[in-house]
Design an enzyme around this catalytic site. Structure first.
Site, PDB file in Angstrom:
ATOM      1  N   PHE A  51       0.585  -4.304   3.251  1.00 21.51           N
ATOM      2  CA  PHE A  51       1.201  -4.807   2.060  1.00 21.51           C
ATOM      3  C   PHE A  51       1.802  -3.509   1.242  1.00 21.51           C
ATOM      4  O   PHE A  51       1.679  -2.693   1.601  1.00 21.51           O
ATOM      5  CB  PHE A  51       0.152  -5.678   1.176  1.00 21.51           C
ATOM      6  CG  PHE A  51      -0.790  -4.533   0.479  1.00 21.51           C
ATOM      7  CD1 PHE A  51      -2.174  -4.349   1.429  1.00 21.51           C
ATOM      8  CD2 PHE A  51      -0.638  -4.217  -0.699  1.00 21.51           C
ATOM      9  CE1 PHE A  51      -2.824  -3.477   0.857  1.00 21.51           C
ATOM     10  CE2 PHE A  51      -1.710  -3.488  -1.306  1.00 21.51           C
ATOM     11  CZ  PHE A  51      -2.893  -2.841  -0.492  1.00 21.51           C
ATOM     12  N   GLY A  52       2.378  -3.809   0.024  1.00 18.60           N
ATOM     13  CA  GLY A  52       2.976  -2.723  -0.634  1.00 18.60           C
ATOM     14  C   GLY A  52       3.885  -1.916   0.005  1.00 18.60           C
ATOM     15  O   GLY A  52       4.858  -2.446   0.736  1.00 18.60           O
ATOM     16  N   TYR A  53       3.665  -0.606  -0.339  1.00 21.21           N
ATOM     17  CA  TYR A  53       4.270   0.448   0.180  1.00 21.21           C
ATOM     18  C   TYR A  53       4.117   0.721   1.779  1.00 21.21           C
ATOM     19  O   TYR A  53       4.894   1.847   2.094  1.00 21.21           O
ATOM     20  CB  TYR A  53       4.109   1.838  -0.618  1.00 21.21           C
ATOM     21  CG  TYR A  53       4.592   1.784  -1.985  1.00 21.21           C
ATOM     22  CD1 TYR A  53       6.042   1.907  -2.551  1.00 21.21           C
ATOM     23  CD2 TYR A  53       3.653   1.215  -2.903  1.00 21.21           C
ATOM     24  CE1 TYR A  53       6.421   1.861  -3.884  1.00 21.21           C
ATOM     25  CE2 TYR A  53       4.063   0.987  -4.489  1.00 21.21           C
ATOM     26  CZ  TYR A  53       5.371   1.358  -4.794  1.00 21.21           C
ATOM     27  OH  TYR A  53       5.657   1.351  -5.940  1.00 21.21           O
ATOM     28  N   ASN A  74      -4.261  -8.550  -6.412  1.00 23.97           N
ATOM     29  CA  ASN A  74      -3.162  -8.338  -5.470  1.00 23.97           C
ATOM     30  C   ASN A  74      -3.885  -8.910  -4.113  1.00 23.97           C
ATOM     31  O   ASN A  74      -4.969  -8.412  -3.694  1.00 23.97           O
ATOM     32  CB  ASN A  74      -3.191  -6.697  -5.332  1.00 23.97           C
ATOM     33  CG  ASN A  74      -2.242  -6.179  -4.298  1.00 23.97           C
ATOM     34  OD1 ASN A  74      -1.966  -6.845  -3.206  1.00 23.97           O
ATOM     35  ND2 ASN A  74      -1.418  -5.433  -4.507  1.00 23.97           N
ATOM     36  N   ASP A 118      -7.981   0.629  -8.327  1.00 25.29           N
ATOM     37  CA  ASP A 118      -7.008   1.020  -8.828  1.00 25.29           C
ATOM     38  C   ASP A 118      -6.228   2.139  -7.791  1.00 25.29           C
ATOM     39  O   ASP A 118      -6.922   3.191  -7.546  1.00 25.29           O
ATOM     40  CB  ASP A 118      -6.833   1.696 -10.195  1.00 25.29           C
ATOM     41  CG  ASP A 118      -5.496   1.748 -10.893  1.00 25.29           C
ATOM     42  OD1 ASP A 118      -4.937   0.460 -11.352  1.00 25.29           O
ATOM     43  OD2 ASP A 118      -4.806   2.740 -11.392  1.00 25.29           O
TER      44      ASP A 118
HETATM   45  P1  ITT Z   1      -4.863  -5.424  -9.559  1.00 27.24           P
HETATM   46  O1  ITT Z   1      -4.623  -4.298 -10.569  1.00 27.24           O
HETATM   47  O2  ITT Z   1      -4.895  -6.956  -9.849  1.00 27.24           O
HETATM   48  O3  ITT Z   1      -5.929  -4.939  -8.553  1.00 27.24           O
HETATM   49  P2  ITT Z   1      -2.130  -4.527  -8.957  1.00 27.24           P
HETATM   50  O4  ITT Z   1      -1.286  -4.569  -7.320  1.00 27.24           O
HETATM   51  O5  ITT Z   1      -1.519  -4.551 -10.010  1.00 27.24           O
HETATM   52  O6  ITT Z   1      -3.352  -5.445  -8.530  1.00 27.24           O
HETATM   53  P3  ITT Z   1      -2.522  -1.593  -8.996  1.00 27.24           P
HETATM   54  O7  ITT Z   1      -2.157  -1.565 -10.460  1.00 27.24           O
HETATM   55  O8  ITT Z   1      -3.693  -0.521  -8.474  1.00 27.24           O
HETATM   56  O9  ITT Z   1      -2.894  -2.901  -8.327  1.00 27.24           O
HETATM   57  O10 ITT Z   1      -1.314  -1.172  -8.241  1.00 27.24           O
HETATM   58  C1  ITT Z   1      -1.395  -0.434  -7.009  1.00 27.24           C
HETATM   59  C2  ITT Z   1       0.102  -0.483  -6.423  1.00 27.24           C
HETATM   60  O11 ITT Z   1       0.296   0.394  -5.347  1.00 27.24           O
HETATM   61  C3  ITT Z   1       0.804  -1.815  -6.052  1.00 27.24           C
HETATM   62  O12 ITT Z   1       2.090  -1.664  -6.075  1.00 27.24           O
HETATM   63  C4  ITT Z   1       0.455  -1.432  -4.546  1.00 27.24           C
HETATM   64  O13 ITT Z   1       1.270  -2.724  -3.776  1.00 27.24           O
HETATM   65  C5  ITT Z   1       0.303  -0.367  -4.104  1.00 27.24           C
HETATM   66  N1  ITT Z   1      -0.662   0.031  -3.096  1.00 27.24           N
HETATM   67  C6  ITT Z   1      -1.846   0.210  -3.404  1.00 27.24           C
HETATM   68  N2  ITT Z   1      -2.881   0.385  -2.158  1.00 27.24           N
HETATM   69  C7  ITT Z   1      -1.827   0.427  -1.288  1.00 27.24           C
HETATM   70  C8  ITT Z   1      -1.943   0.222   0.155  1.00 27.24           C
HETATM   71  O14 ITT Z   1      -2.843   0.312   0.868  1.00 27.24           O
HETATM   72  N3  ITT Z   1      -0.769   0.007   0.820  1.00 27.24           N
HETATM   73  C9  ITT Z   1       0.435  -0.063   0.181  1.00 27.24           C
HETATM   74  N4  ITT Z   1       0.558  -0.245  -1.309  1.00 27.24           N
HETATM   75  C10 ITT Z   1      -0.551   0.006  -1.837  1.00 27.24           C
END
Ligand code: ITT
Length: 192
Positions: free
Chosen positions: A147-149, A9, A68
């Protein structure tokens, strides 16, 4: 000593690299090869962080660090939780699904959780830690950072979403920040 950052990620990678770029740390950081993908079969954040760190360390015969993380939403009984990445196919899609599931419920409480684990080259876990950041899910996204949420996660103590925060503010208050604040002193003790 080399430390493999075991994530695919890019948002996480950037933040993990920032925590690990500390003048008192002598680890040389390297990226996990993209083709090395670990199935997340654990039932907790910590179990999955350990699994990723351990499998990547063993596969490469090097030290590895994994994160994670995910979002636990009170009104959804803790969902999406460890399934936060699997909740949709893109960041936008995951946000839309979460907002749709929540509808206009006034119960917007949530928390971000981050588990971090470090494995030595034989796969044995030597350090593990967890950080939590409480907040609320907004009705609509705000901000363009992170990023993400991040655009829907509002932190009342800062009056901003993660996506509205300057990187150093998110760095200080986030679930990942809390986890790394606990981990870094122990990581400094590990190095020769
Ligand atoms: P890796 O396993 O390769 O590290 P991943 O994206 O699959 O990458 P996870 O299984 O830990 O990682 O999933 C984490 C989810 O939560 C993912 O959708 C992220 O975007 C979200 N997330 C985690 N930390 C975040 C943050 O600081 N801000 C926003 N979203 C976050």
């Amino acid at each position: 000593m080399r430390l493999i950052v075991a994530t695919s990620n890019p948002g996480k990678l950037k933040e993990m690299e920032a925590y690990l770029t500390d003048p008192e740390l002598n680890w040389e950081l390297a990226l996990k090869p993209a083709e090395l993908d670990i199935e997340e079969t654990g039932e907790t954040f910590l179990a999955n962080a350990c699994l990723k760190a351990s499998q990547v360390a063993k596969a490469l015969g090097e030290w590895a660090i994994a994160d994670d993380s995910g979002l636990r939403v009170n009104a959804l009984n803790g969902a999406p939780g460890i399934y936060s990445a699997r909740y949709g196919t893109s960041d936008q899609n995951r946000i839309e699904r979460l907002l749709a599931e929540l509808g206009d419920t006034p119960n917007r409480g949530a928390e971000f959780v981050c588990a971090v684990a470090i494995a030595q080259p034989d796969g044995a876990i030597v350090l593990q830690t967890e950080g939590i950041c409480p907040g609320e899910i907004l009705q609509a996204p705000r901000g363009t950072g992170g990023f993400g949420y991040d655009p829907i996660f509002y932190v009342p103590s800062q009056s901003m979403t993660f996506a509205e925060m300057p990187a150093e503010v998110k760095h200080a208050v986030s679930h990942r920040g809390v986890a790394f604040q606990a981990l870094l002193p122990q990581l400094k003790q590990l190095q020769p």
